[in-house]
Design a protein around this motif. Structure first.
Motif, PDB file in Angstrom:
ATOM      1  N   SER A 255      -5.377   8.283   6.797  1.00 42.85           N
ATOM      2  CA  SER A 255      -6.334   7.817   5.796  1.00 42.85           C
ATOM      3  C   SER A 255      -7.708   8.444   6.007  1.00 42.85           C
TER       4      SER A 255
ATOM      5  N   PHE B 240       0.815  -1.209   0.000  1.00 48.75           N
ATOM      6  CA  PHE B 240       0.000   0.000   0.000  1.00 48.75           C
ATOM      7  C   PHE B 240       0.851   1.263   0.000  1.00 48.75           C
TER       8      PHE B 240
ATOM      9  N   LEU C 180      -8.720   2.670   0.168  1.00 53.73           N
ATOM     10  CA  LEU C 180      -7.989   1.408   0.202  1.00 53.73           C
ATOM     11  C   LEU C 180      -6.972   1.407   1.346  1.00 53.73           C
ATOM     12  N   GLY C 181      -6.319   2.546   1.535  1.00 49.99           N
ATOM     13  CA  GLY C 181      -5.347   2.668   2.621  1.00 49.99           C
ATOM     14  C   GLY C 181      -5.995   2.540   3.988  1.00 49.99           C
TER      15      GLY C 181
ATOM     16  N   ILE D 214       1.171   1.840  -3.654  1.00 52.67           N
ATOM     17  CA  ILE D 214      -0.123   2.267  -4.203  1.00 52.67           C
ATOM     18  C   ILE D 214      -0.407   3.728  -3.844  1.00 52.67           C
ATOM     19  N   GLU D 215      -0.182   4.111  -2.590  1.00 50.39           N
ATOM     20  CA  GLU D 215      -0.447   5.486  -2.169  1.00 50.39           C
ATOM     21  C   GLU D 215       0.526   6.471  -2.799  1.00 50.39           C
TER      22      GLU D 215
ATOM     23  N   ALA E 229      -6.419  -1.136   4.854  1.00 45.81           N
ATOM     24  CA  ALA E 229      -5.138  -1.757   5.204  1.00 45.81           C
ATOM     25  C   ALA E 229      -4.647  -1.308   6.585  1.00 45.81           C
TER      26      ALA E 229
END
Length: 280
Positions: free
Chosen positions: A140, A5, A104-105, A8-9, A108
């Motif tokens: 987040s 992640f 999404l973060g 991704i972030e 997680a």
């Protein structure tokens, strides 16, 4: 999962030009390093003591906690600096992409906080790892709220403001972690122990007339040690074992100190050779 992640972030932050998202990615990157460092430190701390390291490797956890805290302070300061620059000229943000990536973060980070919550107060090292994950969770949530505001109102200055808020929250926890770790490494008296009260407890033991060179310190989280010289009334050395045992029992029951070194001295002995000097 944290490492995945982070990528991704970071990609999402670059594509959306969101400093808040990139800040969260940077923080998650330090999490990856922190968790790895914490696991390594706990493994090292389990090694037995040897002739070269008579206390073992217990301080490895404290060193890891210090590194974790210092890394958080460094990242937070960088984020605040960049946020200040963006406050004067906030760029346009792709808030929709920002919202998707932050959501999404959140999933997680929420999973990480849940897994670490029960261990968050066990040791400073584990507390450091938990603070990393909790900081990411707050990040987040803040990023999601900011993205929604920007989608609705097109207020781009929200992004750097969020970044500052996130950094300040993380900085507060990190600074506490750094000061606690430093205090242990400097062998300061544990904050929950009243040295005067402890001294009175030792002086209350039958036969003790004085005390000097009293030291109390922390070896590792939850493990404390004490050393002291007790001055007793003139008696045979074999009769002093009871004084030591009472001292050890009192320290263990009242103060939770199980690692003790008590040296017994007397004001004077009948034999001239048995006279001991002690600090007044």
């Amino acid at each position: 999962m944290t490492a995945s992640f982070t990528v991704i972030e970071l990609v999402g932050g670059i594509l959306s030009d969101s400093l808040a998202l990139m800040s969260d990615a940077g923080h998650m990157f330090t999490d990856t390093l922190a968790i790895g460092l914490s696991l390594a430190a706990m493994k090292v701390a389990m090694r037995p003591a040897n002739a070269g390291k008579t206390f073992g490797y217990l301080r490895a956890e404290i060193l890891a906690a210090l590194v974790n805290g210092a890394s958080l302070v460094f990242i937070s300061v960088l984020i605040i600096y960049e946020s200040w620059r963006r406050l004067t000229s906030p760029p346009e943000i792709d808030a929709n992409l920002m919202l998707i990536v932050a959501s999404l973060g959140l999933v997680a980070n929420g999973a990480g906080v849940y897994l670490l919550h029960d261990r968050s107060k066990a040791t400073l090292n584990e507390r450091g790892a938990f603070l990393h994950m909790f900081g990411d969770l707050l990040s987040s949530v803040a990023v999601i709220v900011g993205a929604l505001v920007m989608i609705v109102a097109d207020v781009w200055i929200v992004d750097p403001i969020l970044s500052v808020m996130i950094s300040v929250i993380i900085l507060a926890g990190a600074w506490k972690l750094v000061t606690q770790s430093t205090s242990i490494l400097l062998e300061s008296t544990p904050s929950h122990i009243d040295l005067e009260d402890l001294s009175k407890g030792l002086m209350g033991i039958d036969g003790v007339t004085g005390i000097h060179d009293l030291h109390v310190w922390t070896l590792s989280s939850g493990l404390h040690a004490m050393s002291a010289h007790l001055v007793v009334k003139d008696r045979m050395l074999s009769d002093c074992s009871g004084v030591v045992q009472m001292g050890e029992s009192m320290l263990r029951e009242r103060f939770g100190i199980s690692h003790t070194t008590i040296q017994v001295e007397c004001d004077r002995c009948e034999e001239a050779a048995c006279v001991f000097d002690h600090h007044k």
